[in-house]
Structures are given as structure tokens and as C-alpha cells.
Scaffold this motif. Structure first.
Motif, short mmCIF file in Angstrom:
data_model
loop_
_atom_site.label_atom_id
_atom_site.label_comp_id
_atom_site.label_asym_id
_atom_site.label_seq_id
_atom_site.Cartn_x
_atom_site.Cartn_y
_atom_site.Cartn_z
N CYS A 54 0.80 -1.17 0.13
CA CYS A 54 0.31 0.15 -0.02
C CYS A 54 1.04 1.24 -0.04
O CYS A 54 0.49 2.19 -0.72
N LEU A 55 1.83 1.30 0.90
CA LEU A 55 2.73 2.55 0.95
C LEU A 55 3.43 2.87 -0.12
O LEU A 55 3.99 3.93 -0.46
N GLU A 56 3.64 1.62 -0.99
CA GLU A 56 4.60 1.96 -2.12
C GLU A 56 3.91 1.61 -3.52
O GLU A 56 4.56 1.67 -4.53
N PRO A 83 5.51 9.63 -2.99
CA PRO A 83 4.74 9.56 -1.70
C PRO A 83 3.74 8.68 -1.84
O PRO A 83 3.23 8.22 -2.74
N PRO A 84 3.48 8.21 -0.34
CA PRO A 84 2.38 7.21 -0.21
C PRO A 84 1.05 7.81 -0.59
O PRO A 84 0.98 9.01 -0.75
N PRO A 85 0.00 6.97 -0.86
CA PRO A 85 -1.29 7.25 -1.03
C PRO A 85 -1.78 8.37 0.09
O PRO A 85 -1.44 8.24 1.26
N ASP A 86 -2.67 9.25 -0.32
CA ASP A 86 -3.17 10.17 0.64
C ASP A 86 -4.29 9.50 1.45
O ASP A 86 -4.53 9.42 2.70
N ILE A 87 -4.94 8.56 0.75
CA ILE A 87 -6.15 7.85 1.54
C ILE A 87 -6.08 6.37 1.00
O ILE A 87 -6.00 6.09 -0.27
N ILE A 88 -6.12 5.37 1.95
CA ILE A 88 -6.31 3.78 1.53
C ILE A 88 -7.67 3.48 2.10
O ILE A 88 -8.00 3.68 3.37
N ALA A 89 -8.26 2.76 1.19
CA ALA A 89 -9.67 2.25 1.58
C ALA A 89 -9.36 0.72 1.51
O ALA A 89 -9.00 0.17 0.61
N LEU A 90 -9.42 0.03 2.65
CA LEU A 90 -9.40 -1.51 2.80
C LEU A 90 -10.72 -1.94 2.89
O LEU A 90 -11.72 -1.70 3.57
N GLN A 91 -10.94 -3.02 1.95
CA GLN A 91 -12.29 -3.89 2.27
C GLN A 91 -11.66 -5.25 2.74
O GLN A 91 -10.41 -5.83 2.63
N GLU A 92 -12.47 -5.83 3.51
CA GLU A 92 -12.24 -7.07 4.16
C GLU A 92 -10.97 -7.23 5.25
O GLU A 92 -10.41 -8.10 5.26
N SER A 93 -10.97 -5.91 6.10
CA SER A 93 -9.91 -5.96 7.11
C SER A 93 -10.31 -7.03 8.04
O SER A 93 -11.73 -7.36 8.43
N PRO A 94 -9.33 -7.76 8.60
CA PRO A 94 -9.95 -8.83 9.61
C PRO A 94 -10.65 -8.52 10.81
O PRO A 94 -11.07 -9.09 11.33
N TYR A 95 -10.29 -7.11 11.42
CA TYR A 95 -11.04 -6.82 12.76
C TYR A 95 -10.95 -5.26 12.60
O TYR A 95 -10.31 -4.59 11.87
N GLY A 104 -0.92 3.09 11.58
CA GLY A 104 -1.02 4.24 12.37
C GLY A 104 0.57 4.61 12.53
O GLY A 104 0.93 5.67 12.69
N SER A 105 1.27 3.65 12.61
CA SER A 105 3.01 4.18 12.71
C SER A 105 3.49 4.88 11.47
O SER A 105 4.43 5.47 11.50
N SER A 106 2.69 4.65 10.39
CA SER A 106 3.21 5.03 9.14
C SER A 106 2.40 6.31 8.83
O SER A 106 2.50 7.04 7.61
N GLY A 107 1.77 7.19 9.72
CA GLY A 107 1.20 8.33 9.54
C GLY A 107 -0.11 8.32 9.21
O GLY A 107 -0.86 9.39 8.44
N TYR A 108 -1.16 7.36 9.35
CA TYR A 108 -2.10 7.17 8.91
C TYR A 108 -3.16 7.33 9.92
O TYR A 108 -3.17 6.56 11.16
N VAL A 109 -4.70 7.75 9.85
CA VAL A 109 -5.53 7.73 10.80
C VAL A 109 -6.94 7.10 10.43
O VAL A 109 -6.97 7.48 9.33
N SER A 110 -7.42 6.15 10.99
CA SER A 110 -8.79 5.52 10.40
C SER A 110 -9.80 6.57 10.68
O SER A 110 -10.11 7.18 11.87
N MET A 111 -10.63 6.77 9.78
CA MET A 111 -11.66 7.77 9.75
C MET A 111 -13.04 6.90 10.21
O MET A 111 -14.17 7.32 10.34
N GLY A 112 -12.77 5.56 10.48
CA GLY A 112 -13.78 4.55 10.79
C GLY A 112 -13.97 3.40 10.44
O GLY A 112 -13.43 3.13 9.08
N THR A 113 -14.63 2.44 10.73
CA THR A 113 -14.87 1.12 10.06
C THR A 113 -16.34 0.51 10.04
O THR A 113 -16.90 1.34 11.08
N GLN A 114 -16.45 -0.19 9.07
CA GLN A 114 -18.15 -0.69 8.90
C GLN A 114 -17.85 -2.02 8.62
O GLN A 114 -17.14 -2.64 7.99
N MET A 115 -18.74 -2.79 9.62
CA MET A 115 -18.84 -4.37 9.56
C MET A 115 -19.57 -4.71 8.04
O MET A 115 -20.28 -4.12 7.60
#
Length: 129
Positions: A54-56, A83-95, A104-115
Motif C-alpha cells: 500500500c505504501l509503495e 509519496p504514499p497514497p493520501d487515502i487508503i480504503a481497505l475492504q475485508e480487514s480482519p477486525y 498508524g505508525s506510518s502516519g495514517y488515521v482511521s476515519m472509521g470502520t464498518q462491518m
């Protein structure tokens, strides 16, 4: 992708345009494919490999569609790191907190998750946004 952002105080004549890069990926609950060369090793390393991919992700896009590079071109003409992407949208995250834990340690903040029907959808933004 370029997104037009218009501040609340601006008029149609003073709108600001900021180019953003967006990466979207179905990570299949961070599980390796059954056809991977070494499924057990991939299972141990899947989180790290997903984060690196994702970051590359910008590295393979044509220069005309990218934001300006944060690093300079070498005198030998070698490829600059984008530079890495500004926004990462992940589908099917495990939790629900997987994105925060991995990015988080790479400078990203979650705007929220949805089951969803299979894991979670997570929207991650670079913290400076």
C-alpha cells in the motif's frame, strides 16, 4: 485521482484544488492465497506485506498522474520514490482496529470502520489531511 476541495469561506472563483491519491484494496482478511509459494510464511508476513504494498503503490503509476515527488531525481536518472497514497480504503480487514494497528505508525488515521458480510471496511487518511 484529483479531488476538488472548496473551503467553506471561498467563492466559486477562489476554490482550491488539491490532488489526492487514493488506494483501494480488498485484502481478503489479510490471509494469503492458497496458491502462494509458501502459504505459512505468507501468513506470518501478510500484515507487513500488505502495508508495504500500500505504501509503495505509487511507485508503479505514470509520473503524469502522480503528485510531485518528495525526493529528487538522482544524477544517473534513477527512479524517484513517490509519496504514499493520501487515502487508503481497505475492504475485508480482519477486525475493526487492523488498519490503525498496521498503518498508524506510518502516519495514517482511521476515519472509521464498518462491518460487512466479510470482515470490515476501513478508511485511512494521512494524518496531515
Amino acid at each position: 485521482t484529483t479531488t476538488r476541495i472548496t473551503p467553506a469561506y471561498s467563492s466559486p472563483h477562489t476554490a482550491i484544488t488539491i490532488p489526492l491519491t487514493i488506494l483501494s484494496w480488498n485484502i481478503s482478511n489479510a490471509q494469503p492465497s492458497s496458491s502462494s509459494p509458501n502459504p505459512h510464511q505468507r501468513a506470518r508476513e501478510s500484515s507487513r506485506l500488505i502495508r508495504l504494498a500500500c505504501l509503495e503503490a505509487n511507485a508503479g503509476t505514470p509520473p503524469s498522474s502522480r503528485r510531485p515527488s518528495t525526493s529528487s531525481t538522482s544524477s544517473h536518472g534513477s527512479r524517484t520514490r513517490q509519496p504514499p497514497p493520501d487515502i487508503i480504503a481497505l475492504q475485508e480487514s480482519p477486525y475493526p482496529t487492523w488498519g490503525d494497528e498496521e498503518f498508524g505508525s506510518s502516519g495514517y488515521v482511521s476515519m472509521g470502520t464498518q462491518m460487512t458480510h466479510c470482515g470490515y471496511v476501513d478508511l485511512l487518511l494521512r494524518s496531515e489531511l
